[in-house]
Design a protein around this motif. Structure first.
Motif, short mmCIF file in Angstrom:
data_model
loop_
_atom_site.label_atom_id
_atom_site.label_comp_id
_atom_site.label_asym_id
_atom_site.label_seq_id
_atom_site.Cartn_x
_atom_site.Cartn_y
_atom_site.Cartn_z
N THR A 13 0.81 -1.23 0.00
CA THR A 13 0.00 0.00 0.00
C THR A 13 0.84 1.27 0.00
OG1 THR A 13 -0.14 0.03 2.41
CG2 THR A 13 -1.89 -1.15 1.21
N ARG A 14 2.09 1.19 -0.33
CA ARG A 14 2.94 2.37 -0.37
C ARG A 14 2.60 3.20 -1.61
NH1 ARG A 14 4.02 3.46 4.22
NH2 ARG A 14 1.90 3.12 3.78
N PRO A 15 2.82 4.51 -1.53
CA PRO A 15 2.43 5.37 -2.66
C PRO A 15 3.33 5.23 -3.89
CG PRO A 15 3.44 6.67 -0.90
CD PRO A 15 3.27 5.27 -0.38
N GLU A 16 4.55 4.78 -3.71
CA GLU A 16 5.47 4.64 -4.84
C GLU A 16 5.11 3.40 -5.67
OE1 GLU A 16 7.27 6.61 -1.42
OE2 GLU A 16 6.61 4.55 -1.62
N GLU A 17 5.47 3.44 -6.95
CA GLU A 17 5.24 2.27 -7.80
C GLU A 17 6.28 1.18 -7.51
OE1 GLU A 17 5.42 1.15 -12.50
OE2 GLU A 17 4.54 3.07 -11.95
N LYS A 18 7.55 1.61 -7.35
CA LYS A 18 8.65 0.68 -7.06
C LYS A 18 9.31 1.11 -5.76
CE LYS A 18 10.08 -0.50 -11.75
NZ LYS A 18 11.23 -0.54 -12.67
N TYR A 19 9.62 0.13 -4.91
CA TYR A 19 10.31 0.40 -3.65
C TYR A 19 10.82 -0.90 -3.07
CZ TYR A 19 5.63 -0.84 -1.97
OH TYR A 19 4.43 -1.48 -1.75
N TYR A 20 11.69 -0.76 -2.07
CA TYR A 20 12.23 -1.92 -1.35
C TYR A 20 11.64 -1.97 0.05
CZ TYR A 20 15.85 -2.62 -4.87
OH TYR A 20 16.51 -2.87 -6.04
N VAL A 21 11.48 -3.20 0.54
CA VAL A 21 11.04 -3.41 1.91
C VAL A 21 11.97 -4.45 2.53
CG1 VAL A 21 9.18 -4.17 3.44
CG2 VAL A 21 8.63 -2.88 1.36
N LEU A 22 12.58 -4.09 3.64
CA LEU A 22 13.46 -5.01 4.36
C LEU A 22 12.75 -5.46 5.62
CD1 LEU A 22 16.18 -6.41 4.78
CD2 LEU A 22 17.01 -4.31 5.85
N ALA A 23 12.43 -6.75 5.69
CA ALA A 23 11.82 -7.34 6.88
C ALA A 23 12.95 -7.91 7.72
CB ALA A 23 10.82 -8.43 6.50
N VAL A 24 13.16 -7.34 8.90
CA VAL A 24 14.33 -7.68 9.69
C VAL A 24 13.96 -7.85 11.16
CG1 VAL A 24 14.97 -5.26 10.03
CG2 VAL A 24 16.72 -6.99 10.17
N LEU A 34 14.47 -9.30 2.04
CA LEU A 34 14.44 -8.03 1.32
C LEU A 34 13.52 -8.22 0.12
CD1 LEU A 34 15.53 -5.15 0.70
CD2 LEU A 34 17.37 -6.27 -0.59
N PHE A 35 12.48 -7.40 0.04
CA PHE A 35 11.53 -7.45 -1.07
C PHE A 35 11.78 -6.27 -2.01
CE2 PHE A 35 9.20 -9.25 2.54
CZ PHE A 35 8.73 -10.44 2.00
N LYS A 36 11.64 -6.51 -3.29
CA LYS A 36 11.54 -5.42 -4.25
C LYS A 36 10.11 -5.45 -4.75
CE LYS A 36 13.42 -3.21 -8.32
NZ LYS A 36 14.37 -3.30 -9.43
N ILE A 37 9.38 -4.38 -4.48
CA ILE A 37 7.97 -4.30 -4.86
C ILE A 37 7.86 -3.44 -6.11
CG2 ILE A 37 5.66 -3.64 -4.09
CD1 ILE A 37 6.95 -5.85 -2.37
N ASN A 38 7.10 -3.95 -7.08
CA ASN A 38 6.87 -3.22 -8.32
C ASN A 38 5.39 -3.31 -8.66
OD1 ASN A 38 6.89 -2.00 -10.81
ND2 ASN A 38 8.35 -3.41 -11.74
N ASN A 39 4.72 -2.18 -8.71
CA ASN A 39 3.32 -2.12 -9.07
C ASN A 39 2.45 -3.04 -8.20
OD1 ASN A 39 1.28 -0.97 -10.51
ND2 ASN A 39 1.50 -2.30 -12.29
N LYS A 40 2.66 -2.96 -6.89
CA LYS A 40 1.87 -3.69 -5.87
C LYS A 40 2.06 -5.20 -5.91
CE LYS A 40 -0.03 0.30 -4.93
NZ LYS A 40 0.72 1.20 -4.14
#
Length: 183
Positions: free
Chosen positions: A76-87, A155-161
């Motif tokens: 649900t982040r506003p950016e189209e592409k972003y990284y998420v690190l679950a740590v 580490l996730f790379k999210i692209n277009n949800k």
């Protein structure tokens, strides 16, 4: 008789003046005591507690400089592409502090973020109570956040949800963060 009445009135007026002076002294003493007590509490708070002087020990965890989110905010982040690190920020089972990994993650992330056109980084704390439902014995990566299960840091790379790619485990995450830094 008039003299006796006048003396009696003078005596009564003097007693009233003495009573009012006594009441005024009592009031001033109470105000002074309250001020002293408040002053003591103030100095205890400022001098002893010092909220800006947090004692750092080996048990405290270093924070990663990225925006913290929960798993239900993964897509649900506003950016189209972003990284998420679950740590996990808790201590390692074999008594090695994870601070070393978090410091290393943080360094790579900061180096990457300083580049032009870098993607936004978000952090998910696996130790957070809101994220406990996503911890499992087995890794299950899916674009449906309700079915997502982790058994290690990812580490996730999210692209277009959707999840474009992911890297599970410390070594894989460090390798990818290192590659991001270089590219």
């Amino acid at each position: 008789m008039k003299k006796a009445k006048i003396k009696k009135i003078d005596k009564i007026e003097k007693e009233e003046v003495l009573k009012s002076e006594y009441s005024l002294k009592k009031l001033l003493l109470i105000i002074l005591v309250v001020c002293v007590v408040l002053g003591i509490f103030y100095f205890i708070t400022v001098l002893v507690v010092k909220p800006n002087n947090i004692i750092k020990t080996d048990n405290l965890i270093t924070e990663i400089n990225a925006e913290k989110i929960t798993f239900n905010q993964l897509f649900t982040r506003p950016e189209e592409k972003y990284y998420v690190l679950a740590v996990k920020k808790s201590l390692h089972e074999n008594n090695y502090s994870k601070e070393n990994y978090i410091d290393l993650y943080n360094k790579y992330i900061e180096d990457y973020k300083s580049r032009e056109n870098s993607l936004k980084f978000y952090i998910i704390d696996l130790d957070d109570a809101f994220n406990k439902n996503y911890i499992s014995e087995e890794l299950s990566i899916t674009d449906n956040v309700d079915n997502l299960k982790l058994n290690d840091e990812v580490l996730f790379k999210i692209n277009n949800k959707t999840i474009e790619s992911y890297y599970a485990g410390k070594d894989s995450i460090i390798n990818e963060l290192s590659n991001l830094k270089k590219s």
